[in-house]
Motif scaffolding. Sequence first.
Motif, mmCIF file in Angstrom:
data_model
loop_
_atom_site.group_PDB
_atom_site.id
_atom_site.type_symbol
_atom_site.label_atom_id
_atom_site.label_comp_id
_atom_site.label_asym_id
_atom_site.label_seq_id
_atom_site.Cartn_x
_atom_site.Cartn_y
_atom_site.Cartn_z
ATOM 1 N N PHE A 4 3.068 23.686 5.808
ATOM 2 C CA PHE A 4 4.147 24.669 5.735
ATOM 3 C C PHE A 4 3.912 25.660 4.595
ATOM 4 O O PHE A 4 4.129 26.850 4.742
ATOM 5 C CB PHE A 4 5.496 23.981 5.519
ATOM 6 C CG PHE A 4 6.083 23.355 6.747
ATOM 7 C CD1 PHE A 4 6.289 24.087 7.898
ATOM 8 C CD2 PHE A 4 6.474 22.023 6.730
ATOM 9 C CE1 PHE A 4 6.870 23.521 9.031
ATOM 10 C CE2 PHE A 4 7.061 21.439 7.845
ATOM 11 C CZ PHE A 4 7.244 22.189 8.998
ATOM 12 N N TRP A 5 3.490 25.149 3.452
ATOM 13 C CA TRP A 5 3.283 26.009 2.290
ATOM 14 C C TRP A 5 2.183 27.030 2.548
ATOM 15 O O TRP A 5 2.294 28.198 2.208
ATOM 16 C CB TRP A 5 2.951 25.151 1.077
ATOM 17 C CG TRP A 5 3.012 25.841 -0.256
ATOM 18 C CD1 TRP A 5 3.351 27.144 -0.523
ATOM 19 C CD2 TRP A 5 2.716 25.251 -1.514
ATOM 20 N NE1 TRP A 5 3.299 27.389 -1.867
ATOM 21 C CE2 TRP A 5 2.902 26.237 -2.510
ATOM 22 C CE3 TRP A 5 2.310 23.985 -1.903
ATOM 23 C CZ2 TRP A 5 2.696 25.992 -3.851
ATOM 24 C CZ3 TRP A 5 2.116 23.745 -3.252
ATOM 25 C CH2 TRP A 5 2.305 24.730 -4.210
ATOM 26 N N GLN A 6 1.115 26.572 3.178
ATOM 27 C CA GLN A 6 -0.008 27.470 3.438
ATOM 28 C C GLN A 6 0.323 28.493 4.515
ATOM 29 O O GLN A 6 0.009 29.676 4.380
ATOM 30 C CB GLN A 6 -1.234 26.664 3.859
ATOM 31 C CG GLN A 6 -2.452 27.542 4.118
ATOM 32 C CD GLN A 6 -3.706 26.722 4.295
ATOM 33 O OE1 GLN A 6 -3.813 25.611 3.812
ATOM 34 N NE2 GLN A 6 -4.677 27.283 4.984
ATOM 35 N N ASN A 7 0.966 28.061 5.601
ATOM 36 C CA ASN A 7 1.174 28.936 6.753
ATOM 37 C C ASN A 7 2.533 29.630 6.769
ATOM 38 O O ASN A 7 2.688 30.629 7.455
ATOM 39 C CB ASN A 7 1.049 28.145 8.056
ATOM 40 C CG ASN A 7 -0.311 27.521 8.237
ATOM 41 O OD1 ASN A 7 -1.283 27.924 7.623
ATOM 42 N ND2 ASN A 7 -0.373 26.519 9.093
ATOM 43 N N GLY A 8 3.507 29.051 6.083
ATOM 44 C CA GLY A 8 4.882 29.505 6.239
ATOM 45 C C GLY A 8 5.516 28.780 7.409
ATOM 46 O O GLY A 8 4.826 28.236 8.284
ATOM 47 N N TYR A 9 6.820 28.748 7.427
ATOM 48 C CA TYR A 9 7.538 28.001 8.472
ATOM 49 C C TYR A 9 7.259 28.563 9.859
ATOM 50 O O TYR A 9 6.893 27.830 10.774
ATOM 51 C CB TYR A 9 9.043 28.014 8.188
ATOM 52 C CG TYR A 9 9.840 27.315 9.260
ATOM 53 C CD1 TYR A 9 9.885 25.933 9.305
ATOM 54 C CD2 TYR A 9 10.538 28.037 10.223
ATOM 55 C CE1 TYR A 9 10.599 25.274 10.291
ATOM 56 C CE2 TYR A 9 11.261 27.385 11.206
ATOM 57 C CZ TYR A 9 11.288 26.015 11.242
ATOM 58 O OH TYR A 9 11.994 25.360 12.215
ATOM 59 N N GLU A 10 7.455 29.855 10.018
ATOM 60 C CA GLU A 10 7.331 30.471 11.346
ATOM 61 C C GLU A 10 5.928 30.331 11.911
ATOM 62 O O GLU A 10 5.764 30.107 13.112
ATOM 63 C CB GLU A 10 7.740 31.945 11.291
ATOM 64 C CG GLU A 10 9.206 32.173 10.990
ATOM 65 C CD GLU A 10 10.156 31.638 12.053
ATOM 66 O OE1 GLU A 10 9.761 31.538 13.241
ATOM 67 O OE2 GLU A 10 11.297 31.306 11.687
ATOM 68 N N SER A 13 2.760 25.746 13.639
ATOM 69 C CA SER A 13 3.065 25.246 14.980
ATOM 70 C C SER A 13 3.212 23.724 14.950
ATOM 71 O O SER A 13 2.775 23.055 14.008
ATOM 72 C CB SER A 13 1.944 25.628 15.953
ATOM 73 O OG SER A 13 0.769 24.895 15.653
ATOM 74 N N LEU A 14 3.800 23.212 15.993
ATOM 75 C CA LEU A 14 3.906 21.762 16.134
ATOM 76 C C LEU A 14 2.506 21.145 16.199
ATOM 77 O O LEU A 14 2.279 20.068 15.641
ATOM 78 C CB LEU A 14 4.724 21.408 17.369
ATOM 79 C CG LEU A 14 5.095 19.945 17.511
ATOM 80 C CD1 LEU A 14 5.871 19.445 16.301
ATOM 81 C CD2 LEU A 14 5.893 19.724 18.779
ATOM 82 N N ASP A 15 1.582 21.829 16.839
ATOM 83 C CA ASP A 15 0.201 21.336 16.885
ATOM 84 C C ASP A 15 -0.408 21.262 15.487
ATOM 85 O O ASP A 15 -1.131 20.318 15.172
ATOM 86 C CB ASP A 15 -0.668 22.226 17.787
ATOM 87 C CG ASP A 15 -0.344 22.048 19.268
ATOM 88 O OD1 ASP A 15 0.230 20.993 19.640
ATOM 89 O OD2 ASP A 15 -0.667 22.965 20.053
ATOM 90 N N ASP A 16 -0.127 22.258 14.648
ATOM 91 C CA ASP A 16 -0.608 22.220 13.259
ATOM 92 C C ASP A 16 -0.094 20.970 12.560
ATOM 93 O O ASP A 16 -0.830 20.289 11.849
ATOM 94 C CB ASP A 16 -0.128 23.443 12.469
ATOM 95 C CG ASP A 16 -0.685 24.758 12.955
ATOM 96 O OD1 ASP A 16 -1.807 24.761 13.517
ATOM 97 O OD2 ASP A 16 -0.006 25.790 12.762
ATOM 98 N N GLU A 91 12.455 34.207 2.407
ATOM 99 C CA GLU A 91 12.171 34.418 3.827
ATOM 100 C C GLU A 91 13.216 33.791 4.738
ATOM 101 O O GLU A 91 13.650 34.401 5.709
ATOM 102 C CB GLU A 91 10.790 33.838 4.174
ATOM 103 C CG GLU A 91 10.439 33.956 5.647
ATOM 104 C CD GLU A 91 9.166 33.224 6.032
ATOM 105 O OE1 GLU A 91 8.854 33.218 7.228
ATOM 106 O OE2 GLU A 91 8.506 32.645 5.156
ATOM 107 N N LEU A 92 13.624 32.561 4.434
ATOM 108 C CA LEU A 92 14.393 31.784 5.411
ATOM 109 C C LEU A 92 15.856 31.554 5.069
ATOM 110 O O LEU A 92 16.664 31.349 5.974
ATOM 111 C CB LEU A 92 13.710 30.421 5.613
ATOM 112 C CG LEU A 92 12.270 30.479 6.094
ATOM 113 C CD1 LEU A 92 11.647 29.102 6.038
ATOM 114 C CD2 LEU A 92 12.189 31.068 7.487
#
Length: 166
Positions: A4-10, A13-16, A91-92
Amino acid sequence: MLVFWQNGYEATSLDDLTSAMGLSRSSFYAAFESKQALFHRALSHYSRNGLQNLKDVASSAHDNPVDAMMQALSNPQGGAKGCMLVNCITELAPHDEGVAEIGRRHLERIEEIFAEVLDPENPEAQRDRARALSSLAIGTLALRKAGYPADRIAETLKQAKVILPA
Protein backbone atom coordinates in the motif's frame (compact mmCIF):
# COMPACT_ATOMS: atom_id res chain seq x y z
CA MET A 1 1.51 -2.33 4.48
CA LEU A 2 4.55 -1.95 2.24
CA VAL A 3 2.53 -2.69 -0.90
CA PHE A 4 0.00 0.00 0.00
CA TRP A 5 2.77 2.43 0.91
CA GLN A 6 4.63 1.88 -2.33
CA ASN A 7 1.63 1.87 -4.68
CA GLY A 8 -0.99 3.89 -2.84
CA TYR A 9 -4.43 2.55 -1.99
CA GLU A 10 -6.09 3.07 -5.37
CA ALA A 11 -3.22 1.60 -7.41
CA THR A 12 -2.89 -1.48 -5.20
CA SER A 13 -4.85 -4.38 -6.66
CA LEU A 14 -6.14 -7.43 -4.87
CA ASP A 15 -3.68 -9.45 -6.94
CA ASP A 16 -0.83 -7.28 -5.62
CA LEU A 17 -1.94 -7.97 -2.06
CA THR A 18 -2.56 -11.70 -2.40
CA SER A 19 0.76 -12.14 -4.19
CA ALA A 20 2.67 -10.22 -1.50
CA MET A 21 1.00 -12.21 1.28
CA GLY A 22 1.01 -15.58 -0.47
CA LEU A 23 -2.76 -15.93 -0.08
CA SER A 24 -5.55 -17.01 -2.36
CA ARG A 25 -8.44 -14.60 -2.88
CA SER A 26 -10.73 -16.70 -0.71
CA SER A 27 -8.15 -16.81 2.10
CA PHE A 28 -7.66 -13.06 1.78
CA TYR A 29 -11.38 -12.36 2.14
CA ALA A 30 -11.70 -14.83 5.01
CA ALA A 31 -8.85 -13.14 6.87
CA PHE A 32 -9.45 -9.48 6.07
CA GLU A 33 -12.99 -9.11 4.66
CA SER A 34 -11.98 -6.44 2.13
CA LYS A 35 -9.13 -4.44 0.68
CA GLN A 36 -10.33 -1.42 2.64
CA ALA A 37 -10.42 -3.32 5.95
CA LEU A 38 -6.86 -4.55 5.37
CA PHE A 39 -5.79 -1.05 4.45
CA HIS A 40 -7.20 0.37 7.69
CA ARG A 41 -5.35 -2.32 9.64
CA ALA A 42 -2.11 -1.59 7.78
CA LEU A 43 -2.50 2.14 8.40
CA SER A 44 -3.19 1.57 12.10
CA HIS A 45 -0.10 -0.64 12.32
CA TYR A 46 2.00 2.04 10.63
CA SER A 47 0.63 4.63 13.08
CA ARG A 48 1.38 2.51 16.16
CA ASN A 49 4.94 1.86 15.01
CA GLY A 50 5.54 5.48 14.08
CA LEU A 51 4.26 6.77 17.40
CA GLN A 52 6.40 4.29 19.32
CA ASN A 53 9.43 5.34 17.30
CA LEU A 54 8.70 8.99 18.07
CA LYS A 55 8.45 8.23 21.80
CA ASP A 56 11.75 6.35 21.59
CA VAL A 57 13.41 9.30 19.85
CA ALA A 58 12.11 11.69 22.50
CA SER A 59 13.28 9.54 25.40
CA SER A 60 16.74 8.89 23.96
CA ALA A 61 17.49 12.50 22.93
CA HIS A 62 18.54 13.92 26.28
CA ASP A 63 20.00 17.21 24.97
CA ASN A 64 17.13 18.39 22.80
CA PRO A 65 14.24 15.97 22.37
CA VAL A 66 12.10 18.52 20.48
CA ASP A 67 14.75 18.94 17.76
CA ALA A 68 15.20 15.18 17.58
CA MET A 69 11.45 14.70 17.20
CA MET A 70 11.26 17.37 14.50
CA GLN A 71 14.03 15.62 12.57
CA ALA A 72 12.44 12.21 13.01
CA LEU A 73 9.04 13.39 11.82
CA SER A 74 10.31 15.34 8.83
CA ASN A 75 13.10 12.91 7.90
CA PRO A 76 14.75 15.36 5.47
CA GLN A 77 16.85 12.59 3.87
CA GLY A 78 13.82 10.33 3.39
CA GLY A 79 13.20 10.99 -0.29
CA ALA A 80 9.95 11.50 -2.15
CA LYS A 81 8.12 8.39 -0.87
CA GLY A 82 6.95 10.34 2.14
CA CYS A 83 5.06 9.29 5.21
CA MET A 84 2.40 6.69 4.49
CA LEU A 85 -0.01 8.26 6.96
CA VAL A 86 0.35 11.82 5.65
CA ASN A 87 0.05 10.54 2.09
CA CYS A 88 -3.20 8.81 3.03
CA ILE A 89 -4.59 11.75 4.97
CA THR A 90 -4.16 14.05 2.00
CA GLU A 91 -5.36 11.58 -0.61
CA LEU A 92 -8.03 9.49 1.10
CA ALA A 93 -9.29 11.09 4.31
CA PRO A 94 -11.76 13.40 2.55
CA HIS A 95 -13.50 10.29 1.16
CA ASP A 96 -12.82 7.63 3.81
CA GLU A 97 -13.89 8.31 7.38
CA GLY A 98 -11.80 5.37 8.64
CA VAL A 99 -8.64 6.91 7.22
CA ALA A 100 -9.67 10.33 8.55
CA GLU A 101 -10.14 8.89 12.05
CA ILE A 102 -6.82 7.02 12.04
CA GLY A 103 -5.10 10.17 10.78
CA ARG A 104 -6.76 12.40 13.38
CA ARG A 105 -5.82 10.08 16.23
CA HIS A 106 -2.26 9.86 14.93
CA LEU A 107 -1.82 13.62 14.68
CA GLU A 108 -3.39 14.16 18.10
CA ARG A 109 -1.02 11.64 19.62
CA ILE A 110 1.99 13.38 18.02
CA GLU A 111 0.79 16.61 19.65
CA GLU A 112 0.48 14.83 23.00
CA ILE A 113 4.02 13.47 22.76
CA PHE A 114 5.38 16.95 21.97
CA ALA A 115 3.38 18.46 24.83
CA GLU A 116 4.64 15.82 27.28
CA VAL A 117 8.23 16.54 26.24
CA LEU A 118 7.76 20.31 26.45
CA ASP A 119 6.24 20.20 29.95
CA PRO A 120 6.02 16.79 31.60
CA GLU A 121 4.30 18.32 34.65
CA ASN A 122 1.61 20.17 32.70
CA PRO A 123 1.44 19.01 29.08
CA GLU A 124 -1.95 20.66 28.46
CA ALA A 125 -0.31 24.06 28.95
CA GLN A 126 1.87 23.29 25.91
CA ARG A 127 -0.83 21.87 23.65
CA ASP A 128 -0.97 24.80 21.18
CA ARG A 129 2.80 24.99 20.90
CA ALA A 130 2.95 21.22 20.45
CA ARG A 131 0.40 21.43 17.64
CA ALA A 132 2.41 24.17 15.93
CA LEU A 133 5.63 22.14 16.15
CA SER A 134 4.00 19.00 14.83
CA SER A 135 2.33 20.97 12.03
CA LEU A 136 5.67 22.41 10.94
CA ALA A 137 7.32 18.99 10.98
CA ILE A 138 4.44 17.36 9.11
CA GLY A 139 4.40 20.24 6.63
CA THR A 140 7.99 19.52 5.69
CA LEU A 141 6.78 16.16 4.38
CA ALA A 142 4.94 18.05 1.64
CA LEU A 143 8.22 19.80 0.82
CA ARG A 144 9.91 16.39 0.56
CA LYS A 145 7.20 15.04 -1.72
CA ALA A 146 7.60 18.13 -3.92
CA GLY A 147 11.31 17.39 -4.27
CA TYR A 148 12.81 20.03 -1.98
CA PRO A 149 16.41 19.20 -1.15
CA ALA A 150 17.23 17.98 2.36
CA ASP A 151 19.26 21.10 3.21
CA ARG A 152 16.27 23.37 2.54
CA ILE A 153 14.06 21.19 4.70
CA ALA A 154 16.66 21.29 7.47
CA GLU A 155 16.72 25.10 7.23
CA THR A 156 12.93 25.14 7.47
CA LEU A 157 13.09 23.06 10.63
CA LYS A 158 15.54 25.49 12.18
CA GLN A 159 12.83 28.13 11.96
CA ALA A 160 10.88 26.30 14.64
CA LYS A 161 13.29 27.80 17.18
CA VAL A 162 12.66 31.29 15.82
CA ILE A 163 8.89 30.98 15.45
CA LEU A 164 8.31 28.95 18.62
CA PRO A 165 11.10 29.78 21.09
CA ALA A 166 11.35 27.77 24.28
